[in-house]
Design an enzyme around this catalytic site. Structure first.
Site, mmCIF file in Angstrom:
data_model
loop_
_atom_site.group_PDB
_atom_site.id
_atom_site.type_symbol
_atom_site.label_atom_id
_atom_site.label_comp_id
_atom_site.label_asym_id
_atom_site.label_seq_id
_atom_site.Cartn_x
_atom_site.Cartn_y
_atom_site.Cartn_z
ATOM 1 N N LYS A 68 -6.782 4.396 7.949
ATOM 2 C CA LYS A 68 -5.815 5.290 7.306
ATOM 3 C C LYS A 68 -6.369 6.707 7.166
ATOM 4 O O LYS A 68 -5.657 7.695 7.402
ATOM 5 C CB LYS A 68 -5.421 4.721 5.942
ATOM 6 C CG LYS A 68 -4.630 3.419 6.033
ATOM 7 C CD LYS A 68 -4.344 2.849 4.647
ATOM 8 C CE LYS A 68 -3.540 1.562 4.745
ATOM 9 N NZ LYS A 68 -3.269 0.953 3.429
ATOM 10 N N SER A 73 0.809 -1.220 0.000
ATOM 11 C CA SER A 73 0.000 0.000 0.000
ATOM 12 C C SER A 73 0.844 1.273 0.000
ATOM 13 O O SER A 73 0.306 2.361 -0.209
ATOM 14 C CB SER A 73 -0.936 0.008 1.203
ATOM 15 O OG SER A 73 -0.205 0.004 2.409
#
Length: 842
Positions: A755, A712
């Site tokens: 996130k 990611s």
């Protein structure tokens, strides 16, 4: 009159278990002339016995100082002084800890025992009195004044002989009464004629205190010594008489019990002949009455009837009787056909779940759905739910709320550290102390066959030589199989299909795939700041007020103070640490209220530091730098989301890629893919070829002690590399996450909610996400997204246009320019060494 107990560790008569103190003929008692004594004698100290003149005493030497004294005296054939110490527990006695009168002795033998210890045999000669200690190291040495036995006050001969006769009679009675005393001791007493030695011999063998023996040694009158010995013998005789009386009484009780047992055996045999029952018939009948009152499945009734017949035939004294009785008790205690009535009021269930937990809508919806189906169908197999998520988000406490909403019993079973398969399936009844597994034990504790059964920390199961508990759970947590769960102890099928099993876990990847496949996974994400604020106000603060003895009027935390606690003093997905911090503030207020300093307290933002000290966590905005090559990524951790800085720098070299920061293989490959993409589009970005041939690029992710991995961070790595090569700074208000490919695509990643919340917590204005993650953002509450912009990208070239500033800090052609001479030198060096240009991952 037992063997003397000796002095421990310096006198251990147990090394000679049946040996009495040897006799010394009277004509040898004065073998050592008192006038021949040296000026000073070495002093051997005894812990819990006294040496008498004329007596031979074996002792085991335990202290190093005593061992050295014995060796020196034995080698030099010198006499020693033997004295007793006041307190036996003193290991290194000083002169004040010793009696002043002792016995001069000679060492007859020095023996090394099989275990390595050393023993000596000493013979007492005559008494002495210590005048002055002249030495204490390595052992005591003292000047002594001899006290010859010849100077004893003898007294009239008739009185002496009368006392000696009485002493012998008492001693012979004690030898005859004592079960552990050999007959040879009586012969020895009868054959001793010398009065003083007889008194010393008997005194050495008495079970008397050191103080009593020392008093006898210090007595100067023979008649008084005889009286003291007679008193001790008379006391010993009385003790033996009482002991004999107790033994006789116990024997009578045992005989009575044996008689009663035989009579009962005869009575039971007569009853059996008459058909009125057998051994244990009354108890078996009582158990049968319990079974008749309980509703049981047919296969259980058959097993129970078989076991009751066996119990009826078994002698109650037989070992198998208790095993069978315990098994029957378990069969009768389990709730085979007893169930709680479910509360099928959906509004009530929703109200209970909302009262106990804020948010967690997915979990609440699933429970209400289960109740709705149960209400319509009337009967259904309970689902197997697994709540997974970071610590402190309320997974375990949800179980109690679900049980309360359903009106069922609640059972919690912690699986953390369980490594034995028998904990799940139970032990065979052939083992001593066998019990059913913890599943069956939990059902017995609940008393109902359909409780809410929480399997806490299912990801913490272990496995070793005792089996794999996770494999044993496969049958338990399979709705298609657990209606006939077989426990090793019961050896009967038990229906678990009505039990609502709820498992909890922090890490799904630690749960074996077959077990994970049998459960319905429900993820519980970390809380947003808004959710934490509401949880603190509705649950945590009232609970801490009550626990710390305050009232609602005495304590209040305003919203700004709570926000500071959430952002400045905690860094977690859940609320455990937040509750601890609120508790610390509440205790500080409670202290002020208890001391009368205040009556009520409203804690505001400026007051928090007074109770908790300096702020622990700060916004990461301050950590960002205003130089090219730094990008802000987003990462997921078990404790929630966090931002991740990617730093890139260049230095003169040969085009290497250097990676540091404890990166995993996947993240290293993402960095290589990002560099390949930048190289392929170098002309488009205006990057000179020299940048990749004559310059090394170093990519570092701070917090190097923390391992990092995953795809990611791909677009963050790409942004940092593009920034350093183009010298265009990354916008410091943007964070990004997404996987990259060599084709230029940005692929979706996980942990989006955590996130995004981490970016907002860090004070960022915008988040760049893969386009296919838009569905994940829709699941985040609008309140949590307030103040932060979410943008989506599908291709990598779109991302670089969004995150890079237009103007470079330095012209890349000027920065990466290399003199022609250096180019020729490096080319010749490369050709000569045979090394080829490429990427090196460190």
């Amino acid at each position: 009159m037992p063997t003397p107990p000796g002095d421990l560790p310096d006198v251990l008569a147990s090394d000679l278990p049946e040996q009495t103190v040897p006799l010394t003929p009277p004509d040898e008692e004065d073998e050592l002339d008192p006038d021949d004594l040296p000026d000073a004698l070495p002093i051997l100290t005894l812990r819990n016995t006294v040496l008498f003149p004329g007596v031979v005493l074996p002792i085991t030497v335990g202290r190093d100082t005593s061992l050295q004294l014995a060796q020196d005296a034995f080698e030099d054939d010198q006499p020693i002084g033997v004295v007793a110490q006041h307190e036996s527990q003193i290991d290194d006695p000083a002169p004040d800890d010793l009696y002043q009168i002792g016995t001069v002795a000679s060492i007859l033998k020095l023996i090394t025992m099989p275990d390595g210890s050393q023993s000596i045999v000493i013979q007492g000669q005559h008494r002495f009195q210590i005048q002055e200690f002249t030495q204490q190291d390595p052992y005591h040495r003292a000047r002594v004044n001899p006290l010859p036995e010849a100077e004893l006050e003898q007294g009239p001969e008739v009185e002496v002989q009368a006392r000696i006769r009485s002493i012998k009679e008492l001693a012979l009675q004690i030898v005859e009464m004592s079960p552990n005393m050999p007959n040879e001791a009586g012969y020895a007493v009868e054959n001793i004629e010398e009065p003083a030695f007889l008194i010393h011999f008997i005194a050495s063998n008495l079970q008397a205190d050191v103080a009593d023996k020392q008093e006898l040694l210090e007595t100067t009158s023979l008649l008084e010594r005889a009286d003291l010995v007679m008193d001790q013998l008379d006391e010993e005789r009385q003790v033996l008489e009482v002991s004999e009386e107790i033994r006789s009484r116990v024997k009578s009780d045992v005989d009575e019990q044996q008689r009663e047992y035989l009579l009962r055996q005869q009575m039971e045999a007569i009853q059996e002949e008459l058909g009125e029952g057998g051994p244990g018939g009354a108890e078996a009948q009582e158990l049968r009455e319990r079974a008749e009152e309980k509703e049981l499945p047919e296969h259980v009734e058959e097993m129970l009837d078989k076991q009751l017949k066996k119990l009826n035939r078994t002698n109650p004294a037989a070992p198998d009787y208790a095993v069978t009785r315990n098994y029957v008790d378990w069969l009768l205690d389990l709730p085979w056909c007893e169930f709680s009535d479910d509360q099928l009021d959906l509004d009530h269930a929703q109200e209970v779940l909302d009262d106990d937990h804020y948010g967690l809508e997915d979990v609440k919806d699933r429970i209400v759905e289960y109740l709705a189906v149960l209400k319509l169908k009337g009967d259904m197999k309970a689902p197997i739910l697994c709540f997974h998520g970071p610590p402190g988000v309320g997974k375990t406490s949800l179980g109690k709320s679900i049980a309360r909403a359903l009106g069922r019993e609640f059972v919690r079973m912690s699986l953390g550290g369980v490594r034995d398969e028998s904990e799940i399936r139970g032990h065979r009844r052939t083992y001593v102390g066998a019990l059913p597994g913890r599943i069956i034990q939990g059902l017995k504790k609940a008393g109902k066959g359909n409780p809410v059964f929480m399997l806490d920390e299912v990801d913490k199961l272990g496995s070793d030589f005792r089996g794999d508990p996770s494999s044993a759970l496969l049958e338990v947590l399979d709705p298609e199989q657990n209606d006939n769960f077989n426990d090793h102890y019961l050896e009967l099928d038990y229906d678990l299909s009505n039990v609502l099993f709820i498992a909890t876990a922090n890490y799904l990847d630690r749960i074996p795939t077959p077990l994970r496949d049998r459960m319905e996974l429900i993820g519980i994400n970390g809380y947003t700041q808004f959710e934490k604020l509401q949880i603190a106000k509705q649950y945590l603060e009232p609970r801490q007020v009550e626990r710390n003895g305050l009232s609602e009027e005495q304590f209040d935390l305003d919203d700004d103070a709570l926000r500071l606690l959430i952002d400045g003093y905690t860094r977690e997905s859940g609320v455990r640490q937040l509750e601890r911090e609120i508790g610390s503030v509440a205790r500080g207020v409670a202290k002020k209220v208890a001391t009368g300093e205040v009556e009520t307290a409203t804690v505001e933002e400026d007051d928090v530091e007074e109770y908790l000290g300096a702020r622990k966590h700060f916004s990461e905005v301050a950590e960002r730098t205003e130089v090219p090559g730094v990008a802000t990524g987003l990462a997921w951790t078990p404790a929630g989301g966090d931002i991740l800085f990617v730093e890139a720098s260049v230095s003169r070299g040969s085009g290497r890629l250097i990676l540091t920061g404890q990166l995993g293989d996947v993240m290293k490959e993402s960095a290589q893919a990002a560099l390949s993409y930048v190289k392929a589009r170098a002309d488009e970005y205006g990057i000179p070829d020299e940048a990749f041939k004559y310059w090394d690029v170093h990519v570092h992710l701070p917090a190097g002690s923390i391992p990092k991995d995953g795809p990611s961070a791909g677009i963050a790595l790409l942004s940092a590399l593009t920034s350093i090569y183009t010298q265009r700074r990354v916008r410091h208000t943007i964070a990004m996450t997404g996987e990259i490919t060599l084709r230029g695509l940005v692929l979706p990643v996980g942990g989006i909610k955590e996130k995004v919340l981490a970016a907002k917590r860090a004070g960022l204005d915008k988040v760049m996400l893969p386009e296919k993650n838009e569905k994940d953002v829709r699941e985040i509450n609008d309140d949590a997204l307030e103040g932060i912009e979410v943008a989506y990208v599908e291709r990598m070239e779109e991302m670089t246009e969004h995150v890079l500033l237009d103007e470079p800090e330095t012209d890349p052609h000027e920065l990466f320019a290399v003199p022609e001479a250096e180019k020729r030198l490096q080319a010749s060096s490369t050709n000569g060494s045979g090394a080829a240009e490429g990427t090196v991952v460190s």
